[in-house]
Design an enzyme around this catalytic site. Sequence first.
Site, mmCIF file in Angstrom:
data_model
loop_
_atom_site.group_PDB
_atom_site.id
_atom_site.type_symbol
_atom_site.label_atom_id
_atom_site.label_comp_id
_atom_site.label_asym_id
_atom_site.label_seq_id
_atom_site.Cartn_x
_atom_site.Cartn_y
_atom_site.Cartn_z
ATOM 1 N NE ARG A 47 -24.636 -26.952 10.648
ATOM 2 C CZ ARG A 47 -25.561 -25.989 10.119
ATOM 3 N NH1 ARG A 47 -25.712 -24.963 10.951
ATOM 4 N NH2 ARG A 47 -25.943 -25.872 9.185
ATOM 5 C CE LYS A 107 -19.680 -13.815 1.123
ATOM 6 N NZ LYS A 107 -19.897 -14.430 0.087
ATOM 7 C CD GLU A 131 -8.850 -12.459 -4.998
ATOM 8 O OE1 GLU A 131 -7.444 -12.180 -4.835
ATOM 9 O OE2 GLU A 131 -9.588 -12.000 -5.205
ATOM 10 N N GLY A 136 -15.941 -13.847 -5.863
ATOM 11 C CA GLY A 136 -15.564 -15.198 -5.919
ATOM 12 C C GLY A 136 -14.317 -15.728 -6.642
ATOM 13 C CB ILE A 138 -13.009 -11.855 -10.221
ATOM 14 C CG1 ILE A 138 -14.414 -12.418 -10.709
ATOM 15 C CG2 ILE A 138 -12.285 -10.710 -10.942
ATOM 16 C CD1 ILE A 138 -15.462 -11.205 -10.962
ATOM 17 C CD GLU A 192 -23.327 -15.496 1.392
ATOM 18 O OE1 GLU A 192 -22.799 -16.133 2.577
ATOM 19 O OE2 GLU A 192 -22.655 -15.889 0.317
ATOM 20 C CG ASP A 203 -22.723 -11.572 -0.363
ATOM 21 O OD1 ASP A 203 -21.905 -12.403 0.403
ATOM 22 O OD2 ASP A 203 -22.579 -11.452 -1.503
ATOM 23 C CE LYS A 207 -19.366 -11.104 -2.315
ATOM 24 N NZ LYS A 207 -20.268 -11.908 -3.086
#
EC number: 1.1.1.3
Length: 434
Positions: A47, A107, A131, A136, A138, A192, A203, A207
């Site tokens: 940005r 997400k 993924e 994150g 995992i 975030e 969030d 997910k």
Amino acid sequence: MTTTPVRIGLLGCGNVGAAFVQLVERRHDEIANRHQIDLQITRVAVRNLSRERAVDLDEAVLTHDADAVVHDPDIDLVVEVIGGIEPARHLTLSALKAGKPVISANKELLANLGAEIYEAAGDAGVDILFEAAVAGGIPLIRPLRESLAGEDIRRVVGIVNGTTNYVLSRMAEEHVSFGEALAEAQELGYAERDPTADVEGFDASAKAAIIASIAFGVQVVAGDVYREGIAELTPGDLSFAARLGYVVKLLAIAERFDTPDGAEVAVRVHPAMVPEHHPLAAVRESFNAVFVEGAAVGDLMFYGRGAGGDPTASAVLGDVIDAALNLTNGRASRLSRLSEATIRPIDDLRSEYYINMDLADRPGALATVAGVFGDHGVSIRAMEQEGMGAEARLVFITHGAVESAVQSTLAAVRDLEVVDRVGSVLRVVGGDDS
Ligand SMILES: NC(=O)C1=CN([C@@H]2O[C@H](COP(=O)(O)OP(=O)(O)OC[C@H]3O[C@@H](n4cnc5c(N)ncnc54)[C@H](O)[C@@H]3O)[C@@H](O)[C@H]2O)C=CC1
Ligand SMILES: N[C@@H](CC=O)C(=O)O
Ligand code: NA
């Protein structure tokens, strides 16, 4: 050894983007050797061109024009780590329509507009891999999509937000204030851009919606998820929980129920009291853990770092390699068809509850309150009373009860003259009845 160049357009170079650039640098030769692909970060959209960033990038690589990166004929594959709905949505759609696979950590976008994105990927016959978007580093999405593709998944329960888990750990274990713990989580790159998304459970809901869609093969969007965050929790709730042998965690729970009229799905995110001996209670700081319960496979547990630049970049890189190999072989991973979901509302769900309230410390007050619970069919499993001068603090843990019955009980209790205040109401998860 011949390697195939794969030219990556990176959109966003914040916590995850910068960690991804560094990880590609570190792993480049080994990946080339193992997979015969030469990963090149050809263009990076940011940005603000003049901002200091964690990685050194050649000026020729940097641009503030993300659209130009997506449409650049020299870009084979796009990594979107900007976040949010726009411009991420149109950049993702443009890349897919141009036949370029997209790796996304977003997400929020996928949980709100996944159907549009997946359709565009399907139409173009290219990969959309994400993924990094859930838990994150995992591996969870790929196991759900591939290894467990044939499994009848009944329930998924987990801690899927690193920021809130970090905040709750710091508050409970070190007595750090909510604000201080949140500032630390921001500093560590877990939160975030607007941390309200973490704190208010948005969030985790996004997910949870993605998990439910893939685990159950139905379309679940963020708006279908019942949501409560952690902002209302007090240090007193955490210490009361500890005294009673519980730890407070923000949980995401997706369940599937078979009914004579077909399957129903319930997806919720809320703080919950977890017994201290339960494996989820031991998940601290930015770690995440997800339990998957399948009819044939039984219980599975996925555990690891759910937030932070490096772990998330690891998930992005795994997807990049997968998509790059598919690209060189002219293939794409197929997403399974998602059917329409029937959402079971929170009112119909059963849980155990922790309820605290202050009431007048006089004979009969407790019996009056207990009577209201009984009238609504909510049975009390345990109770603790703590005198406070003319007042007493009462803590109840109920047996499994239906949400609507508990809400009616609370409404009636609030109207009682002996009750001064109903405080926190938390569901208990992982107990005998839940
Ligand atoms: N930080 C974490 O632990 C994790 C983050 N994610 C997701 O990864 C994504 C990125 O997260 P972070 O790196 O933490 O965020 P961040 O805020 O550190 O980075 C985003 C970057 O995108 C840049 N940006 C904004 N608009 C842009 C535009 N139009 N063109 C180019 N760049 C633009 C911003 O300047 C910023 O540097 C989000 O979707 C987030 O939800 C997913 C898993 C874990
Ligand atoms: N803000 C998120 C980042 C990872 O998805 C979190 O705290 O889990
Ligand atoms: Na993941």
